[in-house]
Design an enzyme around this catalytic site. Sequence first.
Site, PDB file in Angstrom:
ATOM      1  N   ASP A 194       0.908  -1.330   0.099  1.00 23.90           N
ATOM      2  CA  ASP A 194       0.106   0.100   0.075  1.00 23.90           C
ATOM      3  C   ASP A 194       1.039   1.285   0.051  1.00 23.90           C
ATOM      4  O   ASP A 194       2.036   1.501   0.776  1.00 23.90           O
ATOM      5  CB  ASP A 194      -0.976  -0.076   1.321  1.00 23.90           C
ATOM      6  CG  ASP A 194      -1.888   0.869   1.325  1.00 23.90           C
ATOM      7  OD1 ASP A 194      -2.798   1.037   0.304  1.00 23.90           O
ATOM      8  OD2 ASP A 194      -2.033   1.790   2.310  1.00 23.90           O
ATOM      9  N   GLU A 248      15.505 -14.285   0.883  1.00 23.10           N
ATOM     10  CA  GLU A 248      15.587 -15.416   1.519  1.00 23.10           C
ATOM     11  C   GLU A 248      14.900 -16.535   1.438  1.00 23.10           C
ATOM     12  O   GLU A 248      15.204 -17.662   2.204  1.00 23.10           O
ATOM     13  CB  GLU A 248      15.754 -14.964   3.075  1.00 23.10           C
ATOM     14  CG  GLU A 248      16.402 -13.775   3.566  1.00 23.10           C
ATOM     15  CD  GLU A 248      15.898 -13.032   4.884  1.00 23.10           C
ATOM     16  OE1 GLU A 248      15.029 -13.484   5.455  1.00 23.10           O
ATOM     17  OE2 GLU A 248      16.375 -12.089   5.028  1.00 23.10           O
TER      18      GLU A 248
HETATM   19  C1  GLC Z   1      -4.171   3.024  -0.647  1.00 19.04           C
HETATM   20  C2  GLC Z   1      -5.436   2.013  -0.459  1.00 19.04           C
HETATM   21  C3  GLC Z   1      -6.634   2.785  -0.065  1.00 19.04           C
HETATM   22  C4  GLC Z   1      -6.361   3.427   1.442  1.00 19.04           C
HETATM   23  C5  GLC Z   1      -4.987   4.377   1.016  1.00 19.04           C
HETATM   24  C6  GLC Z   1      -4.552   4.590   2.521  1.00 19.04           C
HETATM   25  O1  GLC Z   1      -4.295   3.923  -1.484  1.00 19.04           O
HETATM   26  O2  GLC Z   1      -5.600   1.533  -1.683  1.00 19.04           O
HETATM   27  O3  GLC Z   1      -7.784   1.993  -0.179  1.00 19.04           O
HETATM   28  O4  GLC Z   1      -7.238   4.272   1.782  1.00 19.04           O
HETATM   29  O5  GLC Z   1      -3.912   3.542   0.589  1.00 19.04           O
HETATM   30  O6  GLC Z   1      -4.027   3.269   3.337  1.00 19.04           O
END
Ligand code: GLC
Length: 509
Positions: A194, A248
């Site tokens: 993310d 790893e």
């Molecule tokens: C990313 C995710 C989204 C989330 C954001 C904050 O963009 O895809 O859904 O709100 O990160 O974590």
Amino acid sequence: MTAPWWERGVIYQVYPRSYADANGDGVGDLPGLIAHLDHLEWLGVDAVWLSPTFPSPNADWGYDCADYMDVHPDFGTLADMDELIVEAGRRDIRVLLDLVPSHTSDAHPWFRDPARRDWYVRRDPKPDGSPPNNWRAIFGGPAWTLDGESGQYYLHTFLPQQPDLDWWNEDVRAAFDDILRFWFDRGVAGFRVDVAHALVKDRLLRDNPPARRNESPHWARVGQWPRYNLGLPEAVDVHRRWRRVTGEYDPAPLLLGETYVLELDELMQYVVPDGLQLCMNLVFLHTPFVAAELAATVARTEALLPAGAVPVWHASSHDDPRFATRWCDGDEDATRCALVALLSLRGAALLYQGDEIGLETVPVPPERVRDVAGRDPCRTPMVWRDEEGAGFTVPGVEPWLPIGDRSRNVAAQRDDPDSILALTRDLIALRRRRRLLNGAYEPVAAPPGVWAFRREGGAFVALNLGREPARLDGVSGVIVLGTDRTRDGEPLAGMLELRPREAVVASAP
Ligand code: GLC
């Protein structure tokens, strides 16, 4: 050496809360997903990526993580996750989790731990009491919230309930190495990462400059260029560190970055041989569904990618309206064309749950809104059958988000060889079983409204995205698969005619 699976892989994104509810509480769960693995095996996907499955207060529906080494009780237990990994593996499907390293939840024990204060980005107010700099949060308001107890502000790129970790801190880096190993040891085949482009913030926390002329619509509205808090190249050091951790293991797990930048040049700073193996291309997702524009985005992506790098294509997710609506306005022929494009380009393809049946964005009435940022319409439950609860949950139970039109559902389409679902499955099979879709991407000149390309040594692909019939000369071979399935097997003797919103994958002579 055989190529890693993901170089031509199809990765299917599951939004666990909306996939399948096994215990009848209106919320999808891991046992529900396990019960539907046969669908995914039948479809032929290589991997599933699960949107966050960790314990979370759900201020941002799991993207506010309170414990990186457990499972949200709504979804089940660690034992269920172990079972999912085994059951998916039996079907040759890998499991990727969604790592959320940029921020935690404010309910994560780290956030209130006096010994870990410096794991987060905290600063004193300015002398007048205002925040340390002018950064704005993506979900609105200042990116800083005053922590009453300490008198300091903490940084949050998203919601105040999502405090940003300080990725300049070596202890934070070490903690995540352990999180990666925890899951890799359990058999997880990788992570979608993310906000991979914004892990590291400017060390000096400099003010952002005013918006540039070509700023993205969001930042243009905010009035600033997020120069110092998003898209810093220093994130690559972290990616490299994680890549070493993947080394790893054998085979090395996959790191698929959510590199949410809207310029291809900017994207390329994350495409390095020893960092993330795959970087999402949001420029493609945001390209209008117009032949010349899609062709231009793909050509430019291919031109900018360094040798050996693998492109990633997707058009729907839990963050943006589904392509069947956003690109295709519900037109089934257009949806079929979009699937042909996604699945016949070079590289990895991401499908979002429901893409395979042409699921559309579902209007959500104000009283049922759950998300702070208006993304509920692309997160509504999967439609398995045309019955109350749609096969997602048991009849009589109110699902956590409303279910859309039940007429486009998996059961009906599975029985129909002419369905969008059958097309998706056949495209995936074509990628896997025939060598037609293996070679380099080579653009081919085409009439207005048509996007055409070859895969070196393999298929010729033509998509008429326009409103007029089109004719391409000099095309020979056989239609291997067309959006009009009655054309499968049709020989082409020097000419191809396409109706509006029709696409074909043909073998070259
Ligand atoms: C990313 C995710 C989204 C989330 C954001 C904050 O963009 O895809 O859904 O709100 O990160 O974590």
